[in-house]
Design a protein around this motif. Sequence first.
Motif: not given
Length: 284
Positions: A67-74
């Motif tokens: 939750e601290s990063l919140r990255f999508g797949p790429n």
Amino acid sequence: MPRYAQLVMGPAGSGKSTYCSTMVQHCEALGRAVQVVNLDPAAELFGYPVMADIRELIEVDDVMEDESLRFGPNGGLVFCMEYFANNFNWLEESLGHVEDDYILFDCPGQIELYTHLPVMKQLVEQLQQWEFRVCGVFLVDSQFMVESFKFISGILAALSAMISLEIPQINIMTKMDLLSKKAKKEIEKYLDPDMYSMIEDSTNILKSKMFKKLTKSICGLIDDYGMVRFLPFDRSDEESINIVLQHIDFTIQYGEDLEFKEPKECEEDKSALVDEYFQDHVDE
């Protein structure tokens, strides 16, 4: 003694894992020891035993769930590869220090890793420090490369990797076994292409003078310098697999008793082998 490595690259769905699996089986039949390292943190299934798996270090799913990063797949994959670049000691420990190693690195398919991010270049430099002779193997799906525009885009992707990594590179059209005889006959012209004839095919479709000029410049550059050529890869045909393996072996000079070959001789060998393949498989 040197160690040997193939960086198996290409867009998603181009057949990288299938290539690795096929090459491992082929080498086992020849009595050659070949290992595979999975460098795709988003991989799910592959049909080969792994010497090392980057997912033991980091996985895309874990990054995306943070939750601290919140990255999508790429974004998650880029984060994983940058984390990997900061932890090459993990790879060194996994590879060990066995002389005469021959290792296939099954790489991720995101093109940005080979265009404007330094991760794969850093990997190449690290492998060279560990006395690996490294060859890039760039795969494209032959079913995708049956039109001039798609072919040119495939060439540019291969060229981006070649320029970025600065290592010898063999470009391969995969999934030849899935093509019909008619399609194989059609695709033969793309293996050693006449780019100037493709200019005529392509520019008739383009309406913009600017894009016509750009296409002509790209095709002229590729043709004048002979920068990108392709080998066919038919996983159902041992001869086709052997053609690819021989050319890679020539490139990295595999084996201490292998005599050095000038690039011109290698290119002549390649042309003869490819011609023989098509005579056997297209004219049947």
